[in-house]
Design an enzyme around this catalytic site. Structure first.
Site, PDB file in Angstrom:
ATOM      1  N   ASP A  37       3.317  47.307   9.245  1.00  0.00           N
ATOM      2  CA  ASP A  37       4.313  47.871   8.331  1.00  0.00           C
ATOM      3  C   ASP A  37       5.618  47.059   8.355  1.00  0.00           C
ATOM      4  O   ASP A  37       6.707  47.615   8.518  1.00  0.00           O
ATOM      5  CB  ASP A  37       4.628  49.325   8.701  1.00  0.00           C
ATOM      6  CG  ASP A  37       3.396  50.162   8.964  1.00  0.00           C
ATOM      7  OD1 ASP A  37       2.361  49.879   8.332  1.00  0.00           O
ATOM      8  OD2 ASP A  37       3.469  51.095   9.778  1.00  0.00           O
ATOM      9  N   GLU A 213       0.751  55.257  -0.407  1.00  0.00           N
ATOM     10  CA  GLU A 213       1.840  55.248   0.566  1.00  0.00           C
ATOM     11  C   GLU A 213       2.557  53.904   0.535  1.00  0.00           C
ATOM     12  O   GLU A 213       2.177  52.984  -0.185  1.00  0.00           O
ATOM     13  CB  GLU A 213       1.312  55.527   1.974  1.00  0.00           C
ATOM     14  CG  GLU A 213       0.391  54.459   2.534  1.00  0.00           C
ATOM     15  CD  GLU A 213      -0.130  54.777   3.926  1.00  0.00           C
ATOM     16  OE1 GLU A 213      -0.011  55.956   4.356  1.00  0.00           O
ATOM     17  OE2 GLU A 213      -0.658  53.867   4.598  1.00  0.00           O
ATOM     18  N   HIS A 277       0.877  47.618   3.284  1.00  0.00           N
ATOM     19  CA  HIS A 277       2.202  48.076   3.728  1.00  0.00           C
ATOM     20  C   HIS A 277       3.176  46.899   3.738  1.00  0.00           C
ATOM     21  O   HIS A 277       3.674  46.459   4.756  1.00  0.00           O
ATOM     22  CB  HIS A 277       2.170  48.748   5.091  1.00  0.00           C
ATOM     23  CG  HIS A 277       3.362  49.639   5.275  1.00  0.00           C
ATOM     24  ND1 HIS A 277       3.240  50.972   5.596  1.00  0.00           N
ATOM     25  CD2 HIS A 277       4.695  49.403   5.164  1.00  0.00           C
ATOM     26  CE1 HIS A 277       4.460  51.509   5.672  1.00  0.00           C
ATOM     27  NE2 HIS A 277       5.346  50.561   5.408  1.00  0.00           N
ATOM     28  N   ARG A 311      -2.885  44.856  13.827  1.00  0.00           N
ATOM     29  CA  ARG A 311      -2.364  44.601  12.488  1.00  0.00           C
ATOM     30  C   ARG A 311      -1.199  43.634  12.654  1.00  0.00           C
ATOM     31  O   ARG A 311      -0.157  43.993  13.199  1.00  0.00           O
ATOM     32  CB  ARG A 311      -1.927  45.910  11.824  1.00  0.00           C
ATOM     33  CG  ARG A 311      -3.082  46.841  11.517  1.00  0.00           C
ATOM     34  CD  ARG A 311      -2.624  48.105  10.836  1.00  0.00           C
ATOM     35  NE  ARG A 311      -1.848  48.973  11.729  1.00  0.00           N
ATOM     36  CZ  ARG A 311      -1.246  50.093  11.350  1.00  0.00           C
ATOM     37  NH1 ARG A 311      -1.300  50.485  10.089  1.00  0.00           N
ATOM     38  NH2 ARG A 311      -0.590  50.833  12.224  1.00  0.00           N
TER      39      ARG A 311
END
Length: 342
Positions: A37, A213, A277, A311
């Site tokens: 993110d 999102e 993201h 990630r």
């Protein structure tokens, strides 16, 4: 003894934090390992400020560097830690750093220590010119008009008005998460109604979970582009796109057009899975727009994808089509340099 040249090692991904080209639009990916993110701010002081979700979900870090490639080697400074009890005590996710009216703000997501899935939006404030210094003050929950699972706030200013966009479950309690937009009257609050911009509709937005999102906004070529991410946080994760005219009333849902297909998704050819993201930044001269995002370099995950730490933050240049719309391409392979992948 087998000897490996530096170039060969780079291609093998062994030294992927070392840039091999001086071109400002080339990056040695991944930029920052085990940071999801990602959010990057190129400030007027010439520094890139970076924050992201840490795999322990327990703190907010900042780091800064003069180039995107240097972020992975920059010292990470912890500026805030989760509470031991009560609110802001679990699931510290998706921090974003914004400079508004002479102060720094960190917008982030957090659950309660005793109810970890009671997720809400929160804000920290710092009056120091340098966000790595000074005091970060808790400003509490950013209220959205109703109480339900809420996350991934971002803010942007357009034609003199500041907006908040975020992710939340609908007031009626229906499943899935949607993306909303509202005007802001202060950096800590919204004013007026929140409007629904997008909810999961297509199959690629409903893989395992119904998810829209992580909105991110880029204004360019007379248009307002809002990317978002969809589906579970595994190889199914992909990026969608909403588009509005820069002259439109952004609070009118009819002003936005939703792309029916993902604009950025996993690439088996490049070994990149679940990209999304994202955020946006530019080269230091402001001439080239950069997509910053996270992805994994393997498809199959053992156990819960939220507990898999790998990630990694990545970046690549955005190409622009003749009609003024972005061409994201595909996520580039580890240690591959250049613009949008194929």
């Amino acid at each position: 003894m087998l000897r490996m040249t530096v170039a060969a090692a780079l291609l093998a991904g062994l030294f992927s934090s070392v840039p091999v080209m001086a071109d400002a639009t080339s990056f040695a990916n991944p930029l920052v390992r085990q940071r999801a993110d990602p959010h990057v701010t190129l400030h007027s002081d010439g520094w890139y400020y970076f924050t992201a979700t840490v795999p322990e979900y327990d703190r907010i870090e900042l780091r800064r560097a003069r180039s995107l490639d240097a972020l992975g080697r920059a010292e990470a400074q912890v500026v805030w830690r989760k509470h031991a009890t009560g609110e802001m005590g679990a699931h510290i996710w998706a921090p974003e750093l914004h400079h508004i009216d002479g102060k720094w703000y960190l917008y982030f997501t957090a659950g309660r220590a005793d109810k970890i899935w009671e997720i809400r939006l929160y804000v920290l404030e710092n009056a120091s010119p340098n966000p790595m210094q000074g005091q970060w003050i808790e400003r509490g929950q950013l209220k959205t008009g109703w109480e339900s699972f809420a996350l991934d706030a971002t803010t942007f200013a357009h034609r003199g008005q500041r907006y908040l966009s975020w992710t939340q479950r609908a007031p009626d309690g229906s499943p899935g998460t949607n993306i909303y937009l509202a005007k802001m009257n202060t950096p800590l609050s919204i004013t007026g109604p929140a409007v629904l911009l997008t909810r999961p509709e297509y199959g690629w937005e409903k893989m395992k979970y119904e998810v829209n999102e992580a909105p991110a906004v880029l204004v360019k070529n007379g248009k307002v582009f809002m990317t978002y991410s969809a589906s579970a946080t595994d190889a199914n994760y992909a990026m969608g796109l909403l588009t509005a005219s820069a002259d439109a009333n952004l609070l009118d849902p009819k002003a936005w057009t939703k792309s029916p297909e993902p604009v950025f998704k996993s690439s088996a050819a490049n070994g990149q899975w679940g990209p999304g993201h994202n955020g946006f930044t530019t080269t230091p001269d402001g001439k080239t727009d950069i997509l910053v995002y996270h992805a994994r370099n393997y498809r199959d995950i053992v156990g819960d994808s939220l507990r898999d730490p790998n990630r990694h933050t990545r970046a690549q240049a955005i190409r622009w089509r003749a009609d003024g719309t972005p061409e994201f391409g595909g996520p580039v392979a580890d240690a591959v340099q250049g613009g949008a992948g194929r």
